[in-house]
Structures are given as structure tokens and as C-alpha cells.
Design a protein around this motif. Sequence first.
Motif, short mmCIF file in Angstrom:
data_model
loop_
_atom_site.label_atom_id
_atom_site.label_comp_id
_atom_site.label_asym_id
_atom_site.label_seq_id
_atom_site.Cartn_x
_atom_site.Cartn_y
_atom_site.Cartn_z
N ILE A 126 0.85 -1.19 0.00
CA ILE A 126 0.00 0.00 0.00
C ILE A 126 0.89 1.24 0.00
CG2 ILE A 126 -1.76 1.33 1.24
CD1 ILE A 126 -2.65 -1.32 2.55
N GLY A 127 0.73 2.06 -1.02
CA GLY A 127 1.44 3.34 -1.09
C GLY A 127 0.50 4.47 -0.75
N GLY A 128 1.05 5.53 -0.19
CA GLY A 128 0.22 6.69 0.13
C GLY A 128 -0.15 7.45 -1.13
N MET A 129 0.83 8.15 -1.69
CA MET A 129 0.63 8.91 -2.92
C MET A 129 1.69 8.49 -3.92
SD MET A 129 -0.22 12.63 -1.25
CE MET A 129 -0.76 13.40 -2.76
N GLU A 130 1.37 8.63 -5.19
CA GLU A 130 2.31 8.22 -6.23
C GLU A 130 3.34 9.33 -6.47
OE1 GLU A 130 1.63 5.58 -9.21
OE2 GLU A 130 -0.48 5.25 -8.77
N PHE A 131 4.48 9.15 -5.83
CA PHE A 131 5.62 10.05 -5.95
C PHE A 131 6.88 9.19 -6.04
CE2 PHE A 131 2.68 12.96 -3.76
CZ PHE A 131 2.83 14.09 -4.54
N PRO A 132 7.97 9.73 -6.61
CA PRO A 132 9.19 8.93 -6.73
C PRO A 132 9.66 8.28 -5.42
CG PRO A 132 9.39 10.89 -8.07
CD PRO A 132 8.10 11.02 -7.28
N GLY A 157 2.22 6.59 5.42
CA GLY A 157 1.98 7.48 6.54
C GLY A 157 0.78 7.05 7.36
N GLY A 158 -0.06 8.02 7.73
CA GLY A 158 -1.24 7.76 8.54
C GLY A 158 -2.26 6.87 7.87
N THR A 159 -2.22 6.77 6.56
CA THR A 159 -3.12 5.87 5.84
C THR A 159 -2.90 4.43 6.28
OG1 THR A 159 -3.28 7.38 3.97
CG2 THR A 159 -3.77 5.07 3.52
N GLY A 160 -1.67 4.11 6.63
CA GLY A 160 -1.34 2.75 7.07
C GLY A 160 -2.02 2.33 8.36
N ILE A 161 -2.50 3.29 9.14
CA ILE A 161 -3.23 2.93 10.36
C ILE A 161 -4.41 2.03 10.02
CG2 ILE A 161 -4.66 3.87 12.23
CD1 ILE A 161 -2.75 6.34 12.18
N GLY A 162 -5.06 2.32 8.90
CA GLY A 162 -6.18 1.49 8.46
C GLY A 162 -5.77 0.08 8.12
N MET A 163 -4.56 -0.09 7.59
CA MET A 163 -4.06 -1.43 7.30
C MET A 163 -3.95 -2.23 8.59
SD MET A 163 -0.28 -2.58 5.94
CE MET A 163 0.43 -2.03 7.50
N PHE A 187 -1.66 10.46 2.34
CA PHE A 187 -0.85 9.96 3.45
C PHE A 187 -1.62 10.05 4.77
CE2 PHE A 187 2.56 11.19 0.46
CZ PHE A 187 3.16 9.95 0.34
N ASN A 188 -2.88 10.43 4.70
CA ASN A 188 -3.64 10.62 5.94
C ASN A 188 -5.10 10.20 5.76
OD1 ASN A 188 -3.91 11.33 8.62
ND2 ASN A 188 -4.50 13.43 8.15
N GLY A 241 5.20 -1.62 8.29
CA GLY A 241 5.19 -0.25 7.81
C GLY A 241 6.56 0.38 7.89
N VAL A 242 6.63 1.66 7.54
CA VAL A 242 7.91 2.37 7.48
C VAL A 242 7.86 3.66 8.29
CG1 VAL A 242 8.39 1.49 5.18
CG2 VAL A 242 7.28 3.69 5.41
N ASP A 243 9.03 4.21 8.51
CA ASP A 243 9.25 5.58 9.03
C ASP A 243 9.04 5.79 10.52
OD1 ASP A 243 10.03 6.45 6.55
OD2 ASP A 243 8.09 7.28 6.03
N SER A 244 8.31 4.92 11.18
CA SER A 244 8.12 5.11 12.62
C SER A 244 7.86 3.74 13.25
CB SER A 244 6.96 6.07 12.91
OG SER A 244 5.74 5.51 12.46
N ASP A 245 8.03 3.68 14.55
CA ASP A 245 7.74 2.46 15.29
C ASP A 245 6.23 2.25 15.27
OD1 ASP A 245 7.47 0.35 17.01
OD2 ASP A 245 8.47 1.31 18.69
#
Length: 170
Positions: free
Chosen positions: A80-86, A142-148, A116-117, A162-166
Motif C-alpha cells: 500500500i502506497g500513500g501517494m504516487e511520488f518517486p 503514513g497515517g493511511t497505514g493505520i487502516g491497514m 498519506f492521511n 510499515g515504514v518511518d516510525s515504530d
Amino acid sequence: FAKEGYDMVWAIGFLMADAIEKVSAQYPNTKFGIIDNSWDADWYAKHPNVMSVMYRENEGSFLMGVLAAMTTKSKVIGFIGGMEFPVIWRFEAGFKMGVQAVDKNITLLRSYAGSFNDPAAGKAIAKSFIIKKADVIYHASGGTGIGMFEAANETKNVWVMGVDSDQYEL
């Protein structure tokens, strides 16, 4: 923060690039840093108070892909990606390469939430993957992953990463 007199101000994420460009010019004596964004040398010459930190997102994601491929029992994995960016494409590419390094026969489902939210979108995507038999799902959203994580907690038979934070508490 610059207005309040902080010596250094960090912007987390490439979506903050326009703000850094504007505010760094207004506060030339404040140091600014941004994660996941960079400019060319000419830009930095005009903004000597800004530094960028870039990561090799693909490398950590490769390891997550290896882990996912070694964990799956269904041979169906989701991204699952947040937004399509490089930057997010690099997360996905590394993950895919890690999965394929272990087993080229694993099916990799992928979807971008456009935000991302948006935990509701993350949950909907994760549920759609689970219906398709995904038993490991990785997000860079990002915050979208909370739903996952919510979908996985309801299902109880899915590994999620997930990535970027614990994200242990999720």
C-alpha cells in the motif's frame, strides 16, 4: 518555528518542499533541513541555510520484501502506497525486488490510496488484499497505514509492516 527563534527547523517529507523554500528565504539565519527532498546545486547556492537528507528507501524495503516472501504461506503479498511520488515508488520497487529475490512466483498486489492521511482508504485497500488471500502487507503510506493495521487486527491472520516510525503499538 523560525519565527519563534529556533536555530534549526526540520521539515519531514517532500510535501514540505514549497514551505521550506519560502520560509528559508524569509529567515536566512535559521538552519533548515528537509527529509526526502533535494534540489539542484544552483538552488542550494541561493539557499545556503537548507540541507536535505535523502535515504535509499529501496534498500530497507528490499529487506522487508525478503521478510514478507519468507513469511507468506499464501504466496500473495500486498503493498500500500500513500501517494504516487518517486520516493514511494522507490519503497515499492525495493519491496518488489526483495520479494522476487526469494520467490518469483509470489503474487504482489499493489495499490495507492492517494493520501498519506486516510486510514479508511488504507483499511479498504488492506481488506481488498486480504480477500485476495494476501497474508503479508507492507505500507509506505503514513497515517493511511493505520487502516491497514485496523484491518489486520480484525482479521488476525495477516502480518503487516510499515515504514518511518515504530508501529508496534498499532
